[in-house]
Design a protein around this motif. Structure first.
Motif, PDB file in Angstrom:
ATOM      1  N   ASP A  55    -105.583  93.494  23.837  1.00  0.00           N
ATOM      2  CA  ASP A  55    -106.948  93.852  23.450  1.00  0.00           C
ATOM      3  C   ASP A  55    -107.905  92.681  23.623  1.00  0.00           C
ATOM      4  N   ASP A  56    -107.367  91.468  23.526  1.00  0.00           N
ATOM      5  CA  ASP A  56    -108.217  90.280  23.638  1.00  0.00           C
ATOM      6  C   ASP A  56    -108.542  89.916  25.080  1.00  0.00           C
ATOM      7  N   MET A  57    -107.732  90.383  26.002  1.00  0.00           N
ATOM      8  CA  MET A  57    -107.912  89.963  27.396  1.00  0.00           C
ATOM      9  C   MET A  57    -107.713  91.147  28.336  1.00  0.00           C
ATOM     10  N   PRO A  58    -108.515  92.179  28.266  1.00  0.00           N
ATOM     11  CA  PRO A  58    -108.344  93.339  29.141  1.00  0.00           C
ATOM     12  C   PRO A  58    -108.636  92.983  30.592  1.00  0.00           C
ATOM     13  N   GLU A  59    -107.833  93.564  31.485  1.00  0.00           N
ATOM     14  CA  GLU A  59    -108.040  93.407  32.925  1.00  0.00           C
ATOM     15  C   GLU A  59    -108.103  91.942  33.351  1.00  0.00           C
ATOM     16  N   PHE A  60    -107.256  91.133  32.741  1.00  0.00           N
ATOM     17  CA  PHE A  60    -107.211  89.719  33.112  1.00  0.00           C
ATOM     18  C   PHE A  60    -106.403  89.557  34.396  1.00  0.00           C
ATOM     19  N   ASP A  61    -106.911  88.774  35.317  1.00  0.00           N
ATOM     20  CA  ASP A  61    -106.235  88.547  36.588  1.00  0.00           C
ATOM     21  C   ASP A  61    -105.121  87.521  36.373  1.00  0.00           C
ATOM     22  N   HIS A  62    -103.868  87.976  36.475  1.00  0.00           N
ATOM     23  CA  HIS A  62    -102.741  87.092  36.217  1.00  0.00           C
ATOM     24  C   HIS A  62    -102.638  85.957  37.233  1.00  0.00           C
ATOM     25  N   GLU A  77    -109.443  81.216  28.829  1.00  0.00           N
ATOM     26  CA  GLU A  77    -110.449  80.464  28.090  1.00  0.00           C
ATOM     27  C   GLU A  77    -110.167  80.368  26.598  1.00  0.00           C
ATOM     28  N   LYS A  78    -109.399  81.310  26.039  1.00  0.00           N
ATOM     29  CA  LYS A  78    -109.133  81.287  24.602  1.00  0.00           C
ATOM     30  C   LYS A  78    -107.872  80.511  24.238  1.00  0.00           C
ATOM     31  N   GLY A  79    -107.220  79.923  25.219  1.00  0.00           N
ATOM     32  CA  GLY A  79    -106.045  79.110  24.922  1.00  0.00           C
ATOM     33  C   GLY A  79    -104.815  79.564  25.666  1.00  0.00           C
ATOM     34  N   PRO A  80    -103.706  78.818  25.529  1.00  0.00           N
ATOM     35  CA  PRO A  80    -102.477  79.148  26.236  1.00  0.00           C
ATOM     36  C   PRO A  80    -101.829  80.424  25.702  1.00  0.00           C
ATOM     37  N   VAL A  81    -101.073  81.061  26.576  1.00  0.00           N
ATOM     38  CA  VAL A  81    -100.327  82.268  26.229  1.00  0.00           C
ATOM     39  C   VAL A  81     -98.848  81.971  26.416  1.00  0.00           C
ATOM     40  N   GLU A  82     -98.058  82.225  25.376  1.00  0.00           N
ATOM     41  CA  GLU A  82     -96.634  81.922  25.441  1.00  0.00           C
ATOM     42  C   GLU A  82     -95.808  83.200  25.498  1.00  0.00           C
ATOM     43  N   LEU A  83     -94.855  83.226  26.417  1.00  0.00           N
ATOM     44  CA  LEU A  83     -93.898  84.319  26.509  1.00  0.00           C
ATOM     45  C   LEU A  83     -92.523  83.801  26.123  1.00  0.00           C
ATOM     46  N   ASN A  84     -91.989  84.304  25.028  1.00  0.00           N
ATOM     47  CA  ASN A  84     -90.651  83.948  24.591  1.00  0.00           C
ATOM     48  C   ASN A  84     -89.647  84.762  25.404  1.00  0.00           C
ATOM     49  N   LEU A  85     -88.740  84.082  26.069  1.00  0.00           N
ATOM     50  CA  LEU A  85     -87.843  84.752  27.008  1.00  0.00           C
ATOM     51  C   LEU A  85     -86.965  85.788  26.319  1.00  0.00           C
ATOM     52  N   LEU A  86     -86.424  85.463  25.150  1.00  0.00           N
ATOM     53  CA  LEU A  86     -85.562  86.413  24.448  1.00  0.00           C
ATOM     54  C   LEU A  86     -86.329  87.676  24.078  1.00  0.00           C
ATOM     55  N   HIS A  87     -87.559  87.506  23.570  1.00  0.00           N
ATOM     56  CA  HIS A  87     -88.354  88.672  23.185  1.00  0.00           C
ATOM     57  C   HIS A  87     -88.716  89.518  24.407  1.00  0.00           C
TER      58      HIS A  87
END
Length: 215
Positions: free
Chosen positions: A85-92, A112-122
């Protein structure tokens, strides 16, 4: 004994909420996930990201997850979208990538709002088409003397959990240790034989159950 009402009571208990995390990642659980009464230590295959496989597309990120070690290794390709919801249609393709191997996480910068972390296990647990092979090796309590739930930081430093982790990883170096965190709910079930005209007495009997459910 001359008893007009014959009540039957039963206690139903079930796992209401479940989270899964590496022991060193517990502090990354959201507040909504910090609901647990017990932890279940499980052995799972090692999960690693193939850094050379990472590709960025407009709507998603593609990478290979290496599952297991040695002759038991398998590989699966995942397509992960970070839309929210915070980043709709964001270009990866605008992400910059850093790989944090000790915590098995991918950290993407460039938003622009900061880093995004993806936890591999999740990510793997939610998006893989395969079940994660697990073996339960220990069950421990995640609450204090008065039934209060331990915060994630305190659970991480629990001496028993640390001992279990050290022993298991020494004995099974080809595996990783993951924790299942379970929250339990209880419900008091009751059944009382009564005629319709005795509804008032029935309500009087049932408004104060004989068992108070707390911690």
């Amino acid at each position: 004994m001359n008893t007009k009402y014959m009540p039957d009571y039963g206690l139903q208990t079930w796992a209401y909420h479940l989270s899964m995390s590496y022991p060193f990642d517990l502090d990354y659980l959201s507040p909504d996930d910090r609901r647990y009464n017990i932890y279940v230590a499980t052995l799972i295959p090692k999960l690693n990201i193939d850094e050379d496989s990472i590709q960025f597309f407009e709507d998603y990120i593609r990478f290979d997850v290496i599952v297991g070690t040695g002759e038991h290794t398998s590989r699966e390709t995942l397509d992960i979208s970070i839309f929210s919801d915070d980043m709709p249609e964001f270009d990866h393709r605008k992400f910059e990538f850093e790989y944090e191997k000790p915590r098995k996480a991918m950290v993407f910068t460039g938003w622009e709002k900061g880093p995004v972390e993806l936890n591999l296990l999740h990510v793997y647990r939610e998006d893989s088409k395969y079940y994660l092979d697990t073996e339960i090796v220990y069950i421990g309590q995640a609450f204090g003397e008065n039934g209060e739930r331990l915060p994630a930081e305190e659970l991480m430093s629990d001496p028993m959990l640390q001992k279990v982790e050290a022993d298991l990883l020494r004995e099974y170096p080809e595996k990783d240790l993951a924790l299942l965190l379970l929250e339990f709910k209880s419900q008091l079930l009751e059944e009382i034989d009564s005629e319709d005209e005795d509804l008032v007495q029935l309500q009087e009997l049932t408004k104060n159950p004989p068992l108070e459910l707390n911690n």
